[in-house]
Design a protein around this motif. Structure first.
Motif, PDB file in Angstrom:
ATOM      1  N   GLU A 241       0.842  -1.184   0.000  1.00 45.81           N
ATOM      2  CA  GLU A 241       0.000   0.000   0.000  1.00 45.81           C
ATOM      3  C   GLU A 241       0.890   1.251   0.000  1.00 45.81           C
ATOM      4  N   LYS A 242       0.547   2.183  -0.856  1.00 40.42           N
ATOM      5  CA  LYS A 242       1.324   3.424  -0.960  1.00 40.42           C
ATOM      6  C   LYS A 242       0.488   4.590  -0.470  1.00 40.42           C
ATOM      7  N   LYS A 243       1.118   5.525   0.171  1.00 38.58           N
ATOM      8  CA  LYS A 243       0.470   6.754   0.626  1.00 38.58           C
ATOM      9  C   LYS A 243       0.663   7.822  -0.422  1.00 38.58           C
ATOM     10  N   ARG A 244      -0.305   8.682  -0.554  1.00 39.96           N
ATOM     11  CA  ARG A 244      -0.209   9.819  -1.464  1.00 39.96           C
ATOM     12  C   ARG A 244      -0.164  11.088  -0.640  1.00 39.96           C
ATOM     13  N   PHE A 245       0.613  12.059  -1.123  1.00 38.47           N
ATOM     14  CA  PHE A 245       0.626  13.372  -0.496  1.00 38.47           C
ATOM     15  C   PHE A 245       1.080  14.397  -1.522  1.00 38.47           C
ATOM     16  N   LEU A 246       0.707  15.621  -1.291  1.00 38.76           N
ATOM     17  CA  LEU A 246       1.058  16.705  -2.195  1.00 38.76           C
ATOM     18  C   LEU A 246       2.463  17.206  -1.858  1.00 38.76           C
ATOM     19  N   LEU A 247       3.281  17.363  -2.882  1.00 35.81           N
ATOM     20  CA  LEU A 247       4.634  17.876  -2.709  1.00 35.81           C
ATOM     21  C   LEU A 247       4.806  19.064  -3.643  1.00 35.81           C
ATOM     22  N   ARG A 248       5.109  20.200  -3.091  1.00 32.22           N
ATOM     23  CA  ARG A 248       5.286  21.403  -3.903  1.00 32.22           C
ATOM     24  C   ARG A 248       6.785  21.644  -4.098  1.00 32.22           C
ATOM     25  N   LEU A 249       7.174  21.827  -5.369  1.00 30.21           N
ATOM     26  CA  LEU A 249       8.573  22.064  -5.721  1.00 30.21           C
ATOM     27  C   LEU A 249       8.663  23.299  -6.592  1.00 30.21           C
ATOM     28  N   ASP A 250       9.760  24.054  -6.443  1.00 32.04           N
ATOM     29  CA  ASP A 250       9.931  25.161  -7.383  1.00 32.04           C
ATOM     30  C   ASP A 250      10.335  24.580  -8.736  1.00 32.04           C
ATOM     31  N   GLN A 251      10.144  25.355  -9.790  1.00 31.12           N
ATOM     32  CA  GLN A 251      10.328  24.858 -11.153  1.00 31.12           C
ATOM     33  C   GLN A 251      11.751  24.369 -11.398  1.00 31.12           C
ATOM     34  N   GLN A 252      12.750  25.072 -10.867  1.00 33.28           N
ATOM     35  CA  GLN A 252      14.138  24.675 -11.098  1.00 33.28           C
ATOM     36  C   GLN A 252      14.424  23.291 -10.500  1.00 33.28           C
ATOM     37  N   LEU A 253      13.973  23.053  -9.270  1.00 30.57           N
ATOM     38  CA  LEU A 253      14.180  21.751  -8.646  1.00 30.57           C
ATOM     39  C   LEU A 253      13.424  20.671  -9.408  1.00 30.57           C
ATOM     40  N   TYR A 254      12.196  20.964  -9.809  1.00 33.92           N
ATOM     41  CA  TYR A 254      11.412  20.001 -10.584  1.00 33.92           C
ATOM     42  C   TYR A 254      12.143  19.634 -11.878  1.00 33.92           C
ATOM     43  N   ASP A 255      12.676  20.636 -12.572  1.00 31.77           N
ATOM     44  CA  ASP A 255      13.394  20.385 -13.824  1.00 31.77           C
ATOM     45  C   ASP A 255      14.627  19.519 -13.586  1.00 31.77           C
ATOM     46  N   GLN A 256      15.351  19.772 -12.490  1.00 32.42           N
ATOM     47  CA  GLN A 256      16.534  18.970 -12.172  1.00 32.42           C
ATOM     48  C   GLN A 256      16.141  17.524 -11.878  1.00 32.42           C
ATOM     49  N   LEU A 257      15.063  17.343 -11.118  1.00 29.50           N
ATOM     50  CA  LEU A 257      14.593  15.994 -10.807  1.00 29.50           C
ATOM     51  C   LEU A 257      14.109  15.281 -12.066  1.00 29.50           C
ATOM     52  N   SER A 258      13.429  16.014 -12.928  1.00 28.18           N
ATOM     53  CA  SER A 258      12.932  15.444 -14.179  1.00 28.18           C
ATOM     54  C   SER A 258      14.090  14.960 -15.053  1.00 28.18           C
ATOM     55  N   GLN A 259      15.127  15.772 -15.162  1.00 25.34           N
ATOM     56  CA  GLN A 259      16.285  15.409 -15.962  1.00 25.34           C
ATOM     57  C   GLN A 259      16.983  14.176 -15.372  1.00 25.34           C
TER      58      GLN A 259
ATOM     59  N   ALA B 154       8.868   7.908  -9.174  1.00 26.84           N
ATOM     60  CA  ALA B 154       9.736   6.783  -8.810  1.00 26.84           C
ATOM     61  C   ALA B 154      11.130   7.276  -8.430  1.00 26.84           C
ATOM     62  N   HIS B 155      11.613   8.304  -9.113  1.00 26.33           N
ATOM     63  CA  HIS B 155      12.934   8.854  -8.807  1.00 26.33           C
ATOM     64  C   HIS B 155      12.947   9.473  -7.413  1.00 26.33           C
ATOM     65  N   ILE B 156      11.937  10.265  -7.085  1.00 25.14           N
ATOM     66  CA  ILE B 156      11.852  10.881  -5.754  1.00 25.14           C
ATOM     67  C   ILE B 156      11.726   9.797  -4.687  1.00 25.14           C
ATOM     68  N   GLU B 157      10.924   8.772  -4.966  1.00 34.17           N
ATOM     69  CA  GLU B 157      10.769   7.667  -4.011  1.00 34.17           C
ATOM     70  C   GLU B 157      12.115   6.978  -3.770  1.00 34.17           C
ATOM     71  N   THR B 158      12.897   6.771  -4.833  1.00 31.51           N
ATOM     72  CA  THR B 158      14.217   6.157  -4.703  1.00 31.51           C
ATOM     73  C   THR B 158      15.148   7.024  -3.863  1.00 31.51           C
ATOM     74  N   ILE B 159      15.148   8.322  -4.120  1.00 34.17           N
ATOM     75  CA  ILE B 159      15.981   9.249  -3.349  1.00 34.17           C
ATOM     76  C   ILE B 159      15.603   9.196  -1.871  1.00 34.17           C
ATOM     77  N   LEU B 160      14.311   9.242  -1.585  1.00 41.68           N
ATOM     78  CA  LEU B 160      13.854   9.207  -0.193  1.00 41.68           C
ATOM     79  C   LEU B 160      14.194   7.879   0.475  1.00 41.68           C
ATOM     80  N   HIS B 161      14.037   6.796  -0.262  1.00 40.07           N
ATOM     81  CA  HIS B 161      14.373   5.480   0.291  1.00 40.07           C
ATOM     82  C   HIS B 161      15.857   5.408   0.643  1.00 40.07           C
TER      83      HIS B 161
END
Length: 108
Positions: free
Chosen positions: A4-22, A33-40
């Motif tokens: 079971e996975k929990k959902r929550f809202l995460l607000r990021l500024d555009q620059q951080l979002y772009d870096q994570l996307s890349q 999945a990338h954010i989940e891996t980083i947090l894990h």
């Protein structure tokens, strides 16, 4: 561990979002999945470097290719570049792994 996975809202500024996307694209993962891996990884660290150093971004100027050392938070470490490319002093690098006193850096 439950599937079971929990959902929550995460607000990021555009620059951080772009870096994570890349970074997610480079790993062939969705951003989620990338954010989940980083947090894990952040919660599984069992030494100072794993808890405090992984994920830090450093400038290429902090890497001394002549002596094989990099300065991160005032501490000198040996380093490896993830793709074995030469150090580019004007580029930025993320610390992606730490084993003992050796850090693995990935150009971002």
């Amino acid at each position: 561990m439950s599937d079971e996975k929990k959902r929550f809202l995460l607000r990021l500024d555009q620059q951080l979002y772009d870096q994570l996307s890349q970074a997610a694209d480079q790993e062939n993962r969705s951003i989620n999945a990338h954010i989940e891996t980083i947090l894990h990884k952040a919660t599984q660290g069992d030494n100072f470097e794993q808890r405090q150093i992984i994920g830090q971004v450093i400038n290429g100027a902090q890497i001394n290719a002549d002596n094989g050392l990099v300065t991160v938070t005032g501490i000198y470490y040996r380093y490896l570049i993830s793709d074995n490319s030469p150090v580019e002093p004007t580029s930025r690098y993320a610390v992606v792994d730490a084993v003992g006193n050796i850090l693995t850096l990935q150009k971002i």
